[in-house]
Design a protein around this motif. Structure first.
Motif, PDB file in Angstrom:
ATOM      1  N   PHE A 446      15.052  -4.656   3.457  1.00  0.00           N
ATOM      2  CA  PHE A 446      14.650  -6.040   3.696  1.00  0.00           C
ATOM      3  C   PHE A 446      14.531  -6.768   2.357  1.00  0.00           C
ATOM      4  O   PHE A 446      14.435  -6.154   1.303  1.00  0.00           O
ATOM      5  N   PHE A 447      14.476  -8.081   2.426  1.00  0.00           N
ATOM      6  CA  PHE A 447      14.414  -8.875   1.200  1.00  0.00           C
ATOM      7  C   PHE A 447      13.055  -9.546   0.980  1.00  0.00           C
ATOM      8  O   PHE A 447      12.814 -10.099  -0.085  1.00  0.00           O
ATOM      9  N   GLY A 448      12.171  -9.469   1.959  1.00  0.00           N
ATOM     10  CA  GLY A 448      10.909 -10.178   1.821  1.00  0.00           C
ATOM     11  C   GLY A 448       9.663  -9.347   2.022  1.00  0.00           C
ATOM     12  O   GLY A 448       8.610  -9.664   1.463  1.00  0.00           O
ATOM     13  N   PHE A 449       9.735  -8.279   2.799  1.00  0.00           N
ATOM     14  CA  PHE A 449       8.552  -7.466   3.066  1.00  0.00           C
ATOM     15  C   PHE A 449       8.034  -6.823   1.782  1.00  0.00           C
ATOM     16  O   PHE A 449       8.804  -6.326   0.967  1.00  0.00           O
ATOM     17  N   LYS A 450       6.707  -6.806   1.637  1.00  0.00           N
ATOM     18  CA  LYS A 450       6.074  -6.069   0.551  1.00  0.00           C
ATOM     19  C   LYS A 450       5.428  -4.826   1.138  1.00  0.00           C
ATOM     20  O   LYS A 450       4.914  -4.840   2.255  1.00  0.00           O
ATOM     21  N   LEU A 451       5.461  -3.744   0.378  1.00  0.00           N
ATOM     22  CA  LEU A 451       4.962  -2.455   0.852  1.00  0.00           C
ATOM     23  C   LEU A 451       3.870  -1.940  -0.065  1.00  0.00           C
ATOM     24  O   LEU A 451       4.015  -1.953  -1.293  1.00  0.00           O
ATOM     25  N   ILE A 452       2.775  -1.475   0.550  1.00  0.00           N
ATOM     26  CA  ILE A 452       1.685  -0.844  -0.191  1.00  0.00           C
ATOM     27  C   ILE A 452       1.472   0.552   0.386  1.00  0.00           C
ATOM     28  O   ILE A 452       1.314   0.719   1.599  1.00  0.00           O
ATOM     29  N   VAL A 453       1.482   1.559  -0.485  1.00  0.00           N
ATOM     30  CA  VAL A 453       1.207   2.935  -0.076  1.00  0.00           C
ATOM     31  C   VAL A 453       0.004   3.398  -0.903  1.00  0.00           C
ATOM     32  O   VAL A 453       0.159   3.930  -2.008  1.00  0.00           O
ATOM     33  N   PRO A 454      -1.203   3.182  -0.412  1.00  0.00           N
ATOM     34  CA  PRO A 454      -2.399   3.448  -1.212  1.00  0.00           C
ATOM     35  C   PRO A 454      -2.659   4.933  -1.429  1.00  0.00           C
ATOM     36  O   PRO A 454      -2.283   5.782  -0.607  1.00  0.00           O
ATOM     37  N   ALA A 455      -3.321   5.224  -2.528  1.00  0.00           N
ATOM     38  CA  ALA A 455      -3.554   6.617  -2.918  1.00  0.00           C
ATOM     39  C   ALA A 455      -4.776   7.227  -2.259  1.00  0.00           C
ATOM     40  O   ALA A 455      -4.807   8.431  -1.996  1.00  0.00           O
ATOM     41  N   ASP A 456      -5.813   6.430  -2.015  1.00  0.00           N
ATOM     42  CA  ASP A 456      -7.037   6.984  -1.436  1.00  0.00           C
ATOM     43  C   ASP A 456      -7.801   5.883  -0.695  1.00  0.00           C
ATOM     44  O   ASP A 456      -7.370   4.717  -0.688  1.00  0.00           O
ATOM     45  N   PRO A 457      -8.914   6.212  -0.067  1.00  0.00           N
ATOM     46  CA  PRO A 457      -9.649   5.205   0.707  1.00  0.00           C
ATOM     47  C   PRO A 457     -10.109   4.000  -0.106  1.00  0.00           C
ATOM     48  O   PRO A 457     -10.114   2.877   0.406  1.00  0.00           O
ATOM     49  N   ASN A 458     -10.500   4.208  -1.359  1.00  0.00           N
ATOM     50  CA  ASN A 458     -10.943   3.077  -2.173  1.00  0.00           C
ATOM     51  C   ASN A 458      -9.810   2.093  -2.453  1.00  0.00           C
ATOM     52  O   ASN A 458      -9.988   0.882  -2.352  1.00  0.00           O
ATOM     53  N   GLN A 459      -8.634   2.628  -2.778  1.00  0.00           N
ATOM     54  CA  GLN A 459      -7.510   1.729  -3.011  1.00  0.00           C
ATOM     55  C   GLN A 459      -7.058   1.089  -1.695  1.00  0.00           C
ATOM     56  O   GLN A 459      -6.659  -0.085  -1.671  1.00  0.00           O
ATOM     57  N   THR A 460      -7.167   1.829  -0.594  1.00  0.00           N
ATOM     58  CA  THR A 460      -6.806   1.286   0.712  1.00  0.00           C
ATOM     59  C   THR A 460      -7.658   0.072   1.048  1.00  0.00           C
ATOM     60  O   THR A 460      -7.142  -0.979   1.472  1.00  0.00           O
ATOM     61  N   ASP A 461      -8.965   0.186   0.874  1.00  0.00           N
ATOM     62  CA  ASP A 461      -9.871  -0.919   1.183  1.00  0.00           C
ATOM     63  C   ASP A 461      -9.479  -2.177   0.419  1.00  0.00           C
ATOM     64  O   ASP A 461      -9.381  -3.276   0.984  1.00  0.00           O
ATOM     65  N   ARG A 462      -9.250  -2.025  -0.855  1.00  0.00           N
ATOM     66  CA  ARG A 462      -8.923  -3.180  -1.696  1.00  0.00           C
ATOM     67  C   ARG A 462      -7.545  -3.741  -1.363  1.00  0.00           C
ATOM     68  O   ARG A 462      -7.325  -4.959  -1.423  1.00  0.00           O
ATOM     69  N   ALA A 463      -6.611  -2.871  -0.985  1.00  0.00           N
ATOM     70  CA  ALA A 463      -5.269  -3.325  -0.629  1.00  0.00           C
ATOM     71  C   ALA A 463      -5.282  -4.125   0.672  1.00  0.00           C
ATOM     72  O   ALA A 463      -4.571  -5.129   0.809  1.00  0.00           O
ATOM     73  N   VAL A 464      -6.088  -3.701   1.632  1.00  0.00           N
ATOM     74  CA  VAL A 464      -6.196  -4.426   2.905  1.00  0.00           C
ATOM     75  C   VAL A 464      -6.735  -5.832   2.667  1.00  0.00           C
ATOM     76  O   VAL A 464      -6.228  -6.819   3.216  1.00  0.00           O
ATOM     77  N   ARG A 465      -7.757  -5.940   1.851  1.00  0.00           N
ATOM     78  CA  ARG A 465      -8.331  -7.258   1.561  1.00  0.00           C
ATOM     79  C   ARG A 465      -7.334  -8.127   0.796  1.00  0.00           C
ATOM     80  O   ARG A 465      -7.228  -9.329   1.036  1.00  0.00           O
ATOM     81  N   PHE A 466      -6.601  -7.500  -0.115  1.00  0.00           N
ATOM     82  CA  PHE A 466      -5.602  -8.241  -0.884  1.00  0.00           C
ATOM     83  C   PHE A 466      -4.517  -8.811   0.019  1.00  0.00           C
ATOM     84  O   PHE A 466      -4.200 -10.006  -0.040  1.00  0.00           O
ATOM     85  N   MET A 467      -3.921  -7.973   0.878  1.00  0.00           N
ATOM     86  CA  MET A 467      -2.796  -8.452   1.680  1.00  0.00           C
ATOM     87  C   MET A 467      -3.241  -9.444   2.755  1.00  0.00           C
ATOM     88  O   MET A 467      -2.438 -10.259   3.218  1.00  0.00           O
ATOM     89  N   SER A 468      -4.524  -9.390   3.132  1.00  0.00           N
ATOM     90  CA  SER A 468      -5.032 -10.367   4.094  1.00  0.00           C
ATOM     91  C   SER A 468      -5.021 -11.770   3.511  1.00  0.00           C
ATOM     92  O   SER A 468      -4.808 -12.748   4.235  1.00  0.00           O
ATOM     93  N   ARG A 469      -5.240 -11.876   2.229  1.00  0.00           N
ATOM     94  CA  ARG A 469      -5.281 -13.180   1.550  1.00  0.00           C
ATOM     95  C   ARG A 469      -3.898 -13.608   1.057  1.00  0.00           C
ATOM     96  O   ARG A 469      -3.614 -14.810   0.939  1.00  0.00           O
ATOM     97  N   ALA A 470      -3.018 -12.633   0.791  1.00  0.00           N
ATOM     98  CA  ALA A 470      -1.702 -12.949   0.221  1.00  0.00           C
ATOM     99  C   ALA A 470      -0.761 -13.501   1.290  1.00  0.00           C
ATOM    100  O   ALA A 470      -0.871 -13.186   2.476  1.00  0.00           O
ATOM    101  N   ASP A 471       0.172 -14.340   0.861  1.00  0.00           N
ATOM    102  CA  ASP A 471       1.170 -14.902   1.772  1.00  0.00           C
ATOM    103  C   ASP A 471       2.313 -13.908   1.992  1.00  0.00           C
ATOM    104  O   ASP A 471       2.674 -13.148   1.091  1.00  0.00           O
ATOM    105  N   GLY A 472       2.884 -13.941   3.177  1.00  0.00           N
ATOM    106  CA  GLY A 472       4.079 -13.153   3.447  1.00  0.00           C
ATOM    107  C   GLY A 472       3.825 -11.888   4.237  1.00  0.00           C
ATOM    108  O   GLY A 472       2.689 -11.518   4.540  1.00  0.00           O
ATOM    109  N   ASN A 473       4.915 -11.222   4.572  1.00  0.00           N
ATOM    110  CA  ASN A 473       4.865  -9.984   5.352  1.00  0.00           C
ATOM    111  C   ASN A 473       4.496  -8.792   4.475  1.00  0.00           C
ATOM    112  O   ASN A 473       5.064  -8.611   3.396  1.00  0.00           O
TER     113      ASN A 473
END
Length: 632
Positions: A446-473
Motif C-alpha cells: 500500500f502507499f498510505g497505511f502506516k504500520l506499528i509493531v510495538p515491542a512491549d506493553p509500554n510501547q503499545t500503550d503509547r503507540a495506541v494513543r499516538f495513532m489515535s491522534r495522528a491522521d491517516g490509516n
C-alpha cells in the motif's frame, strides 16, 4: 431532504436525463473507453437520488450533508454527468477529460470530487460503506441520511449480505439502497449468470422493499419519500433497461463496456435531439496536461483526548494486546460525550481485548460478528465522517482476509485505526492457518497505511494513543504471548516515563560494538534478553528496535549498521523487516561486515510459541548461539 416533486420539477429531471445520456455518449466516445450502457440504465436513478439528497453543490463537503454512495463505480459516466448537470462539477471538464490522466474524472468514481463520497471500483463494497456512514451519522448525532446506488449483479456478493444484516441489527433507518435491476452483465443476463432473488434477500434480512420503474422519475421520487419516513432500512428496486434512451443500444449487453464510434455516437445524439459537438471536446482533450495533481479530501478534523500513558512494571508479565485494550478503553472514557469513538469487532473481543472499550462505551461498540470484509469497510467509511473508528481482529483476518477492503481504505485515504493481534508464529498452537506471517509485507504494497509493531506493553500503550491522534490509516500489529516489559540498563521500563512514541524512530535498546541485532515486535524481548546474556559473557551487542518497519528512519542509526548485522522477525523472512533493511543498505551504500536475515521460512505447524521461536532461530537461546557462532 426534498419531498414530493411537482410536475415541473419532474419534467426538469426528465429533460436532464436526456441531456445526461448525451453527456455519457460524448465522454465515452471522446475517451474511446468506458461503460455507456450501464450508465444510461442508471442515469434516472442517479439524478433522482442526487436531487433528492440534502447536499448543496455550493457546499459539497458540509458535515451535515446527506451522503450518496455509488457502489457500481464503473457507471462513472452517469455519475459525472449527473454531478455536472446538478452543478457540482464543470460538465465540459467531465466530457473532455473522462479517463484522461490529466483529469480527475477517472474511469471509476473517485473520492474527493464534489459529490463523490467513496472511491468504488470492486463491486459489492458500497452497501458496507453506506452502513459505516449511517452508523457514523447515528453515533455523531448529526442524523444525515445515506443513499446507496447499486447494481443488480453485485447483489450476489457475500459482503452485501453482511452489510444488509448489520444495517438491520443497528436499526439504520437513515439508510436507503436503490438498486438498478437491468438484468444485464458482461456475460449475459444476470439471472442466468448467478440468479439472486434480490427482493427476497432484503425482506429476509428485515428490510422494507419498494419496487418501481427505474426510469420513471415520479415513481422514484415517491419511493424515496416513502423510504425517508421508514423506521427500517429500505431497498428500492428499480427495473431498468441497459442502454435506455437510444434505440439500438437498449437491451444490448455488448454496450456494457463498449463506447460508440463516431458514427454511432452521431446517430445516438441525433435520436436524443442533442447537438453533436464531440469535435470540440476532442480539441479540449488534446490540450489537457499529461497528469493531474492528487485530489485533497476535506474530512472533518478528529483530535481526541489521548490521556496519560500507563506504565507497566518490568517485573510483572503482561502482553501487548491487553495494553492495546486498556489504552483504547482509556481513550473511550476520556472522549465520551466529547468526540465520537467507535470500535468494530468481529466476535473476538476477549482475545483482542476490545471488550475493555465495550465496558466503557457499549453503545459505540459495534459487534459485526464473523463478517470481516464488511467490518473493515464499515470502519473505514465511518472514519471519514468525523468518527474515530477502530477495527480490531486477528492478523490473518484483519490484514490477509480483508486485504482488498484495506486496500480500498488506503485508496480512499481513510482514517481507520486497525488493531490486529495474534500475528506471527507467536500464536503458536493455532497453527499455520492462523500464523499471520505477512503483516509487514502485505502493508508494504500500500502507499498510505502506516504500520506499528510495538515491542512491549509500554510501547503499545503509547503507540495506541499516538495513532489515535495522528491522521491517516494505521495498523498496530501485536502478538499473543505475555512478556516482561523491556528494561533499560538500569532496570527501569525502557518505554516508560519520559518515552514518547515517534513514528519511524528506531530505538537503541542496547549498545555494543561487535554485532547489531535489528528487531521488531515481540522478538525485541528475546533479542534484549540475548544481548544481556551475551554481555555477561563479554560480548557487546547492539539491539535496535524497529517499531515502524515500513517507515523506519535507519539514517539515525546507520553507525550501528556497518558491523555484523542480523535482522530478527516473527514474519516471513522474505518480505519483512530484513528485506526492508537490505533495501536500505543497498540504497545507502552501506556494506556491513556481514548481514543475515532470520525469520520464518515456512508455514509452521502447531506448537508452543517458545518451541517455534527456537526452531526459527528467534528465541533468546537461538540468538545467543548464533551470535557466539559468528564471534568465535
Amino acid at each position: 431532504m426534498a419531498g414530493l416533486l411537482t410536475k415541473a420539477e419532474l419534467k426538469r429531471l426528465e429533460d436532464l436525463g436526456r441531456i445526461c445520456r448525451g453527456d455519457i455518449i460524448k465522454m465515452t466516445t471522446v475517451a474511446n473507453s468506458g461503460h455507456p450502457g450501464g450508465s444510461m440504465s442508471s442515469i434516472d436513478i442517479f439524478l433522482s437520488v442526487f436531487d433528492f439528497a440534502k447536499n448543496d453543490p455550493k457546499k459539497p463537503f458540509d458535515p451535515e450533508r446527506d451522503r450518496v454512495i455509488v457502489s457500481h463505480g464503473h457507471t462513472s459516466p452517469g455519475v459525472y454527468a449527473t454531478l455536472g448537470r446538478l452543478g457540482f462539477v464543470d460538465i465540459d471538464e467531465v466530457v473532455s477529460g473522462f479517463r484522461h490522466p490529466g483529469s480527475v474524472f477517472e474511469g471509476h468514481i473517485t473520492r474527493g470530487i464534489p459529490g463523490v463520497e467513496w472511491t468504488t471500483g470492486n463491486l459489492g463494497q458500497g452497501l458496507s460503506v453506506g452502513v459505516g456512514m449511517a452508523l457514523a451519522s447515528k453515533i455523531s448525532g448529526k442524523n444525515y441520511r445515506v443513499l446507496v446506488a447499486m447494481s443488480d449483479a453485485e447483489q450476489a456478493k457475500g459482503q452485501v449480505a453482511e452489510a444488509r444484516r448489520t444495517a438491520k441489527k443497528y436499526g439504520l433507518d437513515n439508510l436507503v439502497v436503490v438498486i438498478d435491476y437491468n438484468d444485464a452483465q458482461i456475460s449475459g443476463n444476470a439471472r442466468d449468470i448467478m440468479f439472486v432473488d434480490i427482493k427476497a434477500n432484503y425482506l429476509a434480512d428485515g428490510w422494507k422493499v419498494i419496487e418501481v420503474d427505474g426510469h420513471d422519475y415520479s415513481e422514484l421520487n415517491k419511493a424515496l419519500v416513502e423510504a425517508s419516513e421508514s423506521k427500517t432500512p429500505v431497498a428500492i428496486i428499480g427495473k431498468t433497461i441497459m442502454g435506455k434512451g437510444v434505440s439500438f443500444m437498449e437491451g444490448d449487453v455488448s454496450y456494457h463496456g463498449k463506447p460508440l464510434d463516431m458514427d454511432k455516437a452521431a446517430s445516438a445524439l441525433s435520436e436524443l435531439e442533442l447537438e453533436n459537438d464531440i469535435d470540440r471536446f476532442v480539441e479540449m482533450r488534446n490540450r489537457l496536461p499529461s497528469y493531474h495533481e492528487p485530489i485533497h479530501h476535506k474530512d472533518e478534523e478528529i483530535r481526541p483526548i489521548i490521556g496519560v500513558p500507563f506504565v507497566y512494571p518490568v517485573e510483572k508479565k503482561s502482553d501487548n494486546r491487553s495494553a492495546f485494550g486498556k489504552a483504547l478503553a482509556d481513550i473511550g472514557k476520556l472522549n465520551k460525550g466529547k468526540l465520537p469513538v467507535m470500535v468494530v469487532d468481529c466476535d473476538l473481543k476477549p482475545s483482542t481485548k476490545v471488550n475493555e472499550f465495550e465496558k466503557i462505551w457499549p453503545e459505540n461498540f459495534i459487534q459485526i460478528g464473523v463478517q470481516e470484509h464488511n467490518a473493515a469497510t464499515v470502519a473505514g467509511a465511518a472514519s471519514v465522517c468525523g468518527v474515530l473508528a477502530f477495527f480490531a481482529d486477528f492478523g490473518v483476518f484483519g490484514i490477509d482476509e480483508t486485504y482488498n477492503q484495506q486496500r480500498l481504505n488506503d485508496i480512499n485515504k481513510a482514517n481507520v485505526k486497525v488493531g490486529v493481534t495474534h500475528v506471527g508464529i507467536d500464536v503458536g498452537e493455532d497453527g499455520k492457518t492462523h500464523h499471520c506471517l505477512d503483516y509487514i509485507g502485505a502493508l508494504r504494497n500500500f502507499f498510505g497505511f502506516k504500520l506499528i509493531v510495538p515491542a512491549d506493553p509500554n510501547q503499545t500503550d503509547r503507540a495506541v494513543r499516538f495513532m489515535s491522534r495522528a491522521d491517516g490509516n494505521f495498523v498496530i500489529a501485536m502478538g499473543r504471548s505475555t512478556m516482561n516489559p523491556i528494561a533499560d540498563e538500569d532496570g527501569k521500563p525502557f518505554f516508560g516515563d519520559g518515552y514518547e512514541f515517534e513514528y519511524g524512530k528506531v530505538d537503541i535498546v542496547r549498545k555494543g560494538k561487535e554485532v547489531t541485532l535489528v528487531t521488531t515486535g515481540q522478538v525485541t524481548h528475546h533479542a534484549v534478553k540475548a544481548a544481556d546474556e551475551l554481555r555477561s559473557q563479554g560480548i557487546e551487542v547492539t539491539v535496535l528496535n524497529v517499531s515502524c518497519p515500513i517507515g523506519a528512519n535507519f539514517d539515525s542509526v546507520k553507525e550501528y549498521l556497518s558491523s555484523t548485522v542480523i535482522s530478527l522477525e516473527d514474519h516471513n523472512v522474505n518480505s519483512g523487516l530484513g528485506s526492508i533493511l537490505s533495501d536500505y543498505l543497498v540504497r545507502s551504500r552501506i556494506t556491513p561486515k556481514s548481514f543475515e536475515k532470520i525469520g520464518v521460512d515456512r508455514y509452521m505447524f502447531s506448537g508452543d510459541n517458545e518451541l517455534l521461536y527456537d526452531l526459527s532461530g528467534l528465541s533468546s537461546k537461538s540468538i545467543v548461539e548464533r551470535v557466539r557462532g559468528i564471534i568465535h
